[in-house]
Design a protein around this motif. Structure first.
Motif, PDB file in Angstrom:
ATOM      1  N   ILE A   1       7.278 -57.754  22.292  1.00 31.36           N
ATOM      2  CA  ILE A   1       6.157 -58.119  21.424  1.00 31.36           C
ATOM      3  C   ILE A   1       5.138 -56.993  21.467  1.00 31.36           C
TER       4      ILE A   1
ATOM      5  N   ASN B   1      -1.666 -63.966  15.322  1.00 31.35           N
ATOM      6  CA  ASN B   1      -1.440 -63.706  16.742  1.00 31.35           C
ATOM      7  C   ASN B   1       0.032 -63.978  17.006  1.00 31.35           C
TER       8      ASN B   1
ATOM      9  N   ASN C   1       1.880 -63.949  19.534  1.00 31.59           N
ATOM     10  CA  ASN C   1       2.192 -64.778  20.701  1.00 31.59           C
ATOM     11  C   ASN C   1       2.102 -66.272  20.388  1.00 31.59           C
TER      12      ASN C   1
ATOM     13  N   LYS D   1       7.819 -65.882  21.828  1.00 27.02           N
ATOM     14  CA  LYS D   1       7.700 -65.318  23.167  1.00 27.02           C
ATOM     15  C   LYS D   1       8.956 -64.490  23.462  1.00 27.02           C
TER      16      LYS D   1
END
Length: 391
Positions: free
Chosen positions: A287, A317, A319, A323
């Protein structure tokens, strides 16, 4: 600078077999019988010679009392109030060796020598009971492996034999022999051939390997279709591996090999089995601030850009969506195997709510919605997932 200039640092070594001053008037060859041997000296009885002949015991390795041996009388010395003749078996061996060296030089013969010592600029080598010099530049011995060659016997070529007031100086070379063997081995190789190779050294950027008498190299980029960062964790010297020959440069004695070429390029597999717009499943590997990388096959990663997570959210975002380690469904939005370019998207799994907004939310249409935000200047109302209206 002459190759023999290297001898300056070890002149004494070349003359160590000259322990006493020779007497040219009495120098002669005799054959005697060993009558006594001790740790330092051996004594010979020579028919017709009233004086004993003394020889250094170290020169008569393998001989015993009662054996006959030929020696060269080089001088005489006093010993317990009597004169003894000083003989040398080594001097005879050296003379015979000198003749063999001259013959090898003239006929370009290959000889065998034993490395005695490593010195500045090269190695001291014993050949035919004499000491010669093998320069580093002609040794074909890696600098970091020099000490391991001490005591080993090697095939050598005689490059030059020179004699001056200080004695005979012999220049040796191993390069021609090694090069000839390497080229012979390289000529037996075929481009595209799969061979077994022994790892000689593990470097940060690749592997040096041995293919019989030839040497080869596997660049780190040719180890695996996946990016490899630390070869030291995967290989060690002495490992036997299989690899495919991908390039042969005979003039440079260079053979390039590939381990990853033993398997099909995963990019080709992806291209054969997938197309743009297709839904596939992959594993999130990284990521980053601009998106996430998803692996479809070992060695094939695609990027989900942050703009391809949602049709409606401008600031994403990542995240909050995925994941590392997640198995995710994605859609292929761009695939260029030759450039190793793969783009993926998550928002493409659902339809773009704005594509038919003009029809669904035509002017005059009565809608029911949920108030999501109240501002001094008006109200934001969600009329559909991802679609807000403003009053």
């Amino acid at each position: 600078m002459s190759n023999f200039d290297y001898y300056e640092d070890f002149e004494a070594l070349l003359n160590e077999y000259m322990p006493v001053k020779e007497d040219e008037e009495i120098k002669t060859k005799v054959t005697g019988t060993i009558v006594n041997m001790d740790r330092n000296f051996t004594y010979l009885e020579v028919p017709g010679e009233p004086k004993a002949v003394r020889v250094r015991t170290e020169e008569l390795t393998g001989y015993a009392v009662g054996d006959e041996v030929e020696v060269l009388i080089v001088s005489q010395a006093e010993e317990e109030d009597s004169l003894v003749l000083i003989g040398s078996k080594k001097r005879i061996d050296m003379e015979i060796g000198a003749e063999k060296l001259e013959k090898a030089l003239q006929n370009h013969e290959i000889i065998t020598g034993k490395i005695l010592k490593r010195v500045k600029g090269g190695y001291i080598v014993e050949v035919y009971h004499q000491q010669g010099f093998l320069p580093n530049s002609l040794s074909e011995i890696p600098a970091d492996q020099g000490d391991s060659f001490i005591g080993k016997e090697l095939s050598l070529a005689v490059k030059e034999v020179k004699e001056d007031k200080k004695g005979k100086k012999i220049l040796l070379s191993r390069k021609e022999i090694v090069v000839a063997k390497e080229l012979e081995a390289i000529d037996k190789l075929t481009l595209g051939e799969v061979v077994k190779a022994t790892v000689l050294e593990v470097l940060d950027f690749g592997l040096t390997v041995k293919l019989d008498e030839a040497r080869g190299f596997i660049h780190i980029s040719e180890v695996d279709w996946k990016k490899t960062s630390d070869l030291h964790k995967l290989y060690k010297a002495g490992d036997v591996i299989e690899a495919k020959i991908i390039e042969i440069e005979r003039d440079k004695r260079n053979v390039k090999l590939s381990i990853k070429s033993l398997t099909k390029n995963p990019w080709d597999i992806v291209a054969e089995n997938n197309s743009i717009g297709q839904e596939v499943t992959g594993k999130v590997t990284r990521i980053v601030n601009y998106g996430a990388f998803v692996e479809l096959l070992p060695g094939v990663e695609g990027l989900i850009h942050s703009s391809d997570f949602s049709w409606t959210s401008k600031k994403v975002n990542v995240n909050n969506f995925v994941k590392v380690g997640d198995e995710v469904k994605v859609v292929i939005t761009d695939l260029s195997p030759k450039e190793r370019k793969l783009k993926l998207g998550i928002k493409q799994l659902s339809s773009n709510p704005w594509e038919d907004a003009e029809n669904k939310f035509a002017v005059g249409t009565i809608l029911t919605g949920t108030v999501v935000e109240v501002k001094p200047f008006g109200i934001f109302v969600q009329v559909e997932e991802g679609v807000d209206g403003f009053i």
